[in-house]
Design a protein around this motif. Structure first.
Motif, mmCIF file in Angstrom:
data_model
loop_
_atom_site.group_PDB
_atom_site.id
_atom_site.type_symbol
_atom_site.label_atom_id
_atom_site.label_comp_id
_atom_site.label_asym_id
_atom_site.label_seq_id
_atom_site.Cartn_x
_atom_site.Cartn_y
_atom_site.Cartn_z
ATOM 1 N N UNK A 239 0.869 -1.178 0.000
ATOM 2 C CA UNK A 239 0.000 0.000 0.000
ATOM 3 C C UNK A 239 0.905 1.227 0.000
ATOM 4 N N UNK A 240 0.905 2.002 -1.089
ATOM 5 C CA UNK A 240 1.764 3.193 -1.105
ATOM 6 C C UNK A 240 1.468 4.106 0.089
ATOM 7 N N UNK A 241 2.524 4.668 0.674
ATOM 8 C CA UNK A 241 2.395 5.458 1.906
ATOM 9 C C UNK A 241 1.437 6.634 1.741
ATOM 10 N N UNK A 243 -1.358 6.798 0.282
ATOM 11 C CA UNK A 243 -2.749 6.399 0.519
ATOM 12 C C UNK A 243 -3.073 6.450 2.004
ATOM 13 N N UNK A 244 -2.090 6.090 2.822
ATOM 14 C CA UNK A 244 -2.327 6.081 4.263
ATOM 15 C C UNK A 244 -2.507 7.503 4.769
ATOM 16 N N UNK A 245 -1.745 8.438 4.200
ATOM 17 C CA UNK A 245 -1.909 9.850 4.574
ATOM 18 C C UNK A 245 -3.319 10.307 4.221
ATOM 19 N N UNK A 246 -3.768 9.916 3.018
ATOM 20 C CA UNK A 246 -5.107 10.316 2.565
ATOM 21 C C UNK A 246 -6.185 9.735 3.473
ATOM 22 N N UNK A 247 -6.045 8.446 3.849
ATOM 23 C CA UNK A 247 -7.097 7.842 4.667
ATOM 24 C C UNK A 247 -7.086 8.409 6.084
ATOM 25 N N UNK A 248 -5.923 8.865 6.561
ATOM 26 C CA UNK A 248 -5.878 9.492 7.889
ATOM 27 C C UNK A 248 -6.570 10.846 7.908
ATOM 28 N N UNK A 249 -6.686 11.452 6.718
ATOM 29 C CA UNK A 249 -7.385 12.739 6.644
ATOM 30 C C UNK A 249 -8.891 12.559 6.784
ATOM 31 N N UNK A 250 -9.365 11.302 6.549
ATOM 32 C CA UNK A 250 -10.791 11.023 6.661
ATOM 33 C C UNK A 250 -11.538 11.393 5.408
#
Ligand SMILES: [Zn+2]
Length: 250
Positions: A239-241, A243-250
């Motif tokens: 999972x590219x990092x 994407x995790x930043x984006x999902x943490x933004x909600x």
């Protein structure tokens, strides 16, 4: 004298190297992805005048090593800095995802004109377009194809017929879909509408200058987004990092 090369380049990433230099990853029109040293860029930010920030489009002059060693960035001219990508969080996240995907999908010194043109088109579209997520989805569908993993959005994986009815079941591992007759009746995972499937096919096949004609409803966009995201993650086996930043933004 080393060989000099002058071409367009998009900044993918950079990191400090030693006391005073930075190592910059570029996607160039002439050589595909390259890592190049920017001498003095850490010590003096003025040396390159913000040219080495991610997503910046440059005209760059580079010195190629004769035998071994690093490519050296001699000079840069900013062609376009895409300021709105740094001003809105959504655009910044979207540009970060695509830049990371280019980095993950490409090898150094492997020139791919289609990927370069797609990347430059995308940053311009994102800068000028209000619909960041749709432009990003178009980019990701095309990048997947150029990387050699084009899904089949046209015919059912099993019966090879065109889709009929209202929904199909998308198969991430199979790289295509099962039509209403062929899918497991109880399997509702990755169910998408035939309209969404047609939009994905359009993104894959239409030339870049036709993509702005496309529009998608929010539900359709979200289901297509999820499928394309999962396909990239499946083939990259990570999972590219970004994407995790984006999902943490909600
Ligand atoms: Zn079928």
């Amino acid at each position: 004298m080393p060989d000099l090369i002058n071409c367009r380049a998009i900044v993918i990433a950079g990191r400090d190297l030693g006391e005073s230099d930075r190592l910059i990853t570029l996607y160039t029109s002439a050589k595909g992805k390259v890592s190049a040293i920017a001498k003095g860029a850490k010590r003096s930010r003025k040396r390159f005048m913000n040219a080495l920030e991610p997503f910046t489009l440059l005209q760059v002059s580079m010195a190629l090593p004769r035998t071994s060693g690093l490519i050296r960035i001699d000079s840069t001219v900013i062609v376009e800095s895409f300021p709105s990508l740094r001003e809105t969080t959504e655009k910044y996240c979207m540009a970060s995802i695509c830049t990371e995907l280019v980095n993950l999908w490409t090898r150094e010194n492997d020139r791919q004109d289609r990927i370069y043109r797609l990347f430059e088109w995308y940053l311009g579209a994102l800068e000028n377009d209000k619909h960041a997520k749709l432009a990003t989805l178009c980019f990701k569908v095309k990048l997947l194809s150029f990387a050699g993993y084009a899904p089949d959005f046209t015919r059912c994986l099993k019966c090879r017929k065109r889709p009929h009815g209202s929904v199909v079941s998308f198969q991430i591992h199979g790289g295509g879909f099962l039509c209403r007759e062929c899918k497991e009746k109880r399997d509702s995972r990755n169910t998408i509408s035939v309209g969404t499937l047609q939009s994905l096919r359009y993104m894959q096949q239409a030339p870049l200058d036709r993509l702005q004609r496309l529009s998608m409803g929010r539900m359709s966009l979200e289901s297509a987004w999820s499928i394309v995201r999962n396909m990239h993650c499946h083939h990259l086996q990570q999972v590219p990092a970004s994407y995790l930043v984006l999902s943490n933004m909600g």
